[in-house]
Design an enzyme around this catalytic site. Structure first.
Site, PDB file in Angstrom:
ATOM      1  N   LYS A 140     -14.121  -7.654  19.342  1.00  0.00           N
ATOM      2  CA  LYS A 140     -13.757  -8.154  20.670  1.00  0.00           C
ATOM      3  C   LYS A 140     -14.017  -7.088  21.735  1.00  0.00           C
ATOM      4  O   LYS A 140     -14.378  -7.405  22.870  1.00  0.00           O
ATOM      5  CB  LYS A 140     -12.309  -8.627  20.670  1.00  0.00           C
ATOM      6  N   CYS A 173      -5.397 -14.928  14.423  1.00  0.00           N
ATOM      7  CA  CYS A 173      -6.228 -15.649  13.452  1.00  0.00           C
ATOM      8  C   CYS A 173      -5.301 -16.431  12.517  1.00  0.00           C
ATOM      9  O   CYS A 173      -5.403 -16.340  11.296  1.00  0.00           O
ATOM     10  CB  CYS A 173      -7.140 -14.701  12.691  1.00  0.00           C
TER      11      CYS A 173
END
Length: 460
Positions: free
Chosen positions: A116, A231
């Site tokens: 990210k 997640c």
């Protein structure tokens, strides 16, 4: 992966969310191998990988037909792409949708291994500045390596607890927290996530996330954005965390436009008459792993913390390079006019001058692991380049280059000596398909390979 191997409590939870029929689709998807996807570094290459299909919500993301040996691809080591799970690439669409400022100061609070952070770094380019933070030392080292390979030079890598940012309330234009979670979305990729899962573990993760977000919510400046992601699928770590953040801080909802063909599930949380939105990725609906993300906006009236100007920058390790020496470096290496430099343990580091004030201010509070681009050292008036400089996107004027074939490129990455014919003596930039891999020094009768010892590949 059969239903029999999934925890009973997890099966019950997912059937409640999805219903019996859709749960069967979900469990079938968990038994399949996930699609391999990569995100290219548009600051180094624009070439679409062969036999690939674009990730619908990210113009730089591609699904590969099969998983190659990334270790034996020199372009992987050159930082031309990052192997990243497709669902988390949605952050690019989110940034575009909210028109996040590309000249802003961003924070990725739990950044390792760097997927990210490299996405944020690409989005900011030469216009913005990123703090990529990781609290765990070993993971901070992996983060540093991936930031170096990505090579844009707009990042400060730090190793700090969230509480160490306490003096930086209202400082960042955007804060991303990819929170440590129970990992339900990674069951098919990580068997350990499934073996560790339990309702108690979910509650433990949610409590940890609350501690993190209780601090992180303060770091966003007025008008800035907070992105929270996990997640995992359960509401306790997702929608309930939206409720927690909004109960602790003043945040406004943001809704992100979706294409129906993407099959991403939008969820809605009603709080005090306002609707807040989250986006959930199920592996039977999208070509990607389990993922949840939300974005919130800080009201314009909230605190805006600008860095205080200091006449003289004083730091126990970092020393600013004087104007005269800086001009010499710019001319000698062909670097852009917006360059400024720092000296750390006799090595020169490059930083974009536009963010010098922010960088120096951040250095007062944070434990630095890496920043900008490490260029190299000067010894007896001779410049000795560093590997970090080689793989950066900075120009490398005045250096000879040699483009190697695949065999020689892999030998170079194994740190073996490379024969160089018909080249003058001195420093040579080694490339593969014109992408820099590192340095070697031609001594006339032999070469010295300066690829970092810790990064050499051992696979044959």
């Amino acid at each position: 992966m059969s239903n029999a191997t999934l925890p009973e409590a997890f099966i019950s939870q997912m059937k409640t969310y999805l219903g019996e029929n859709e749960f069967e689709e979900f469990s079938v998807a968990l038994a399949k191998d996930p699609k391999v996807s990569i995100r290219i570094n548009r600051h180094k290459t624009q070439i679409q990988p062969e036999n690939s299909k674009q990730v619908p919500w990210n113009e730089d993301g591609y699904f590969l037909e099969e998983r190659p040996s990334f270790t034996l691809d020199p372009l992987f080591h050159a930082g031309c792409y990052y192997v990243q799970e497709a669902s988390s690439m949605f952050i690019q669409h989110l940034l575009n949708s909210i028109e996040a400022p590309q000249d802003g100061i961003y924070l990725d609070l739990a950044a390792a291994p760097g997927g990210k952070s490299t996405l944020l770094s690409s989005y900011l380019g030469n216009n913005g500045f990123l703090v990529a933070n990781e609290v765990i030392k070993s993971r901070a080292s992996i983060l540093k390596e991936n930031i170096i390979k990505w090579g844009i030079g707009n990042t400060l890598v730090t190793q700090n607890d969230p509480e160490h940012f306490g003096d930086l309330g209202g400082f960042f234009d955007l804060v991303l927290v990819d929170a440590p979670c129970s990992g339900e979305g990674m069951f098919r990729k990580d068997p350990n996530a499934m073996s560790e899962w339990s309702p108690d573990h979910v509650s433990l993760c949610a409590a940890r996330q609350e501690r993190i977000m209780d601090q992180a919510g303060a770091f966003v400046k007025g008008g800035g954005y907070l992105i929270y992601s996990t997640c995992t699928f359960n509401e306790k770590e997702n929608e309930e965390m939206i409720r927690f953040i909004v109960s602790e801080y003043d945040y406004e909802p943001i809704r992100i436009p979706l294409e129906s063909s993407w099959r991403i599930v939008e969820s809605k949380v009603d709080i005090d008459g306002s609707s807040y939105f989250g986006y959930r990725f199920f592996p039977h609906r999208v070509e990607g792993e389990g993922f949840f993300i939300t974005v919130l906006k800080r009201p314009e009236s909230a605190l805006v913390h600008e860095p205080k100007k200091t006449k003289d920058f004083k730091h126990p390790y970092l020393k600013p390079v004087g104007k005269q020496d800086a001009e010499k470096l710019i001319i000698q290496l062909g670097l852009p006019d917006y360059s400024c430099f720092y000296n750390l343990q006799d090595s020169y580091f490059w930083v974009n001058k536009d963010f010098q004030q922010h960088f120096e201010y951040l250095c007062r509070f944070l434990n630095i692991r890496y920043f900008g681009v490490e260029l190299g050292k000067i010894n007896k008036q001779q410049f000795i380049p560093n590997h970090e400089f080689a793989v950066s996107i900075l120009p490398k004027s005045g250096f000879l280059t040699v483009d190697l074939d695949l065999k020689d490129a892999l030998d170079y990455l194994r740190k073996e000596d490379i024969p160089v014919k018909n080249l003058p003596e001195g420093w040579v930039l080694v490339t593969y398909e014109n992408m820099p891999l590192g340095w070697l020094k031609n001594l006339g009768n032999r070469t010295n390979n300066y690829y970092p010892k810790d990064w050499r590949i051992r696979m044959r």
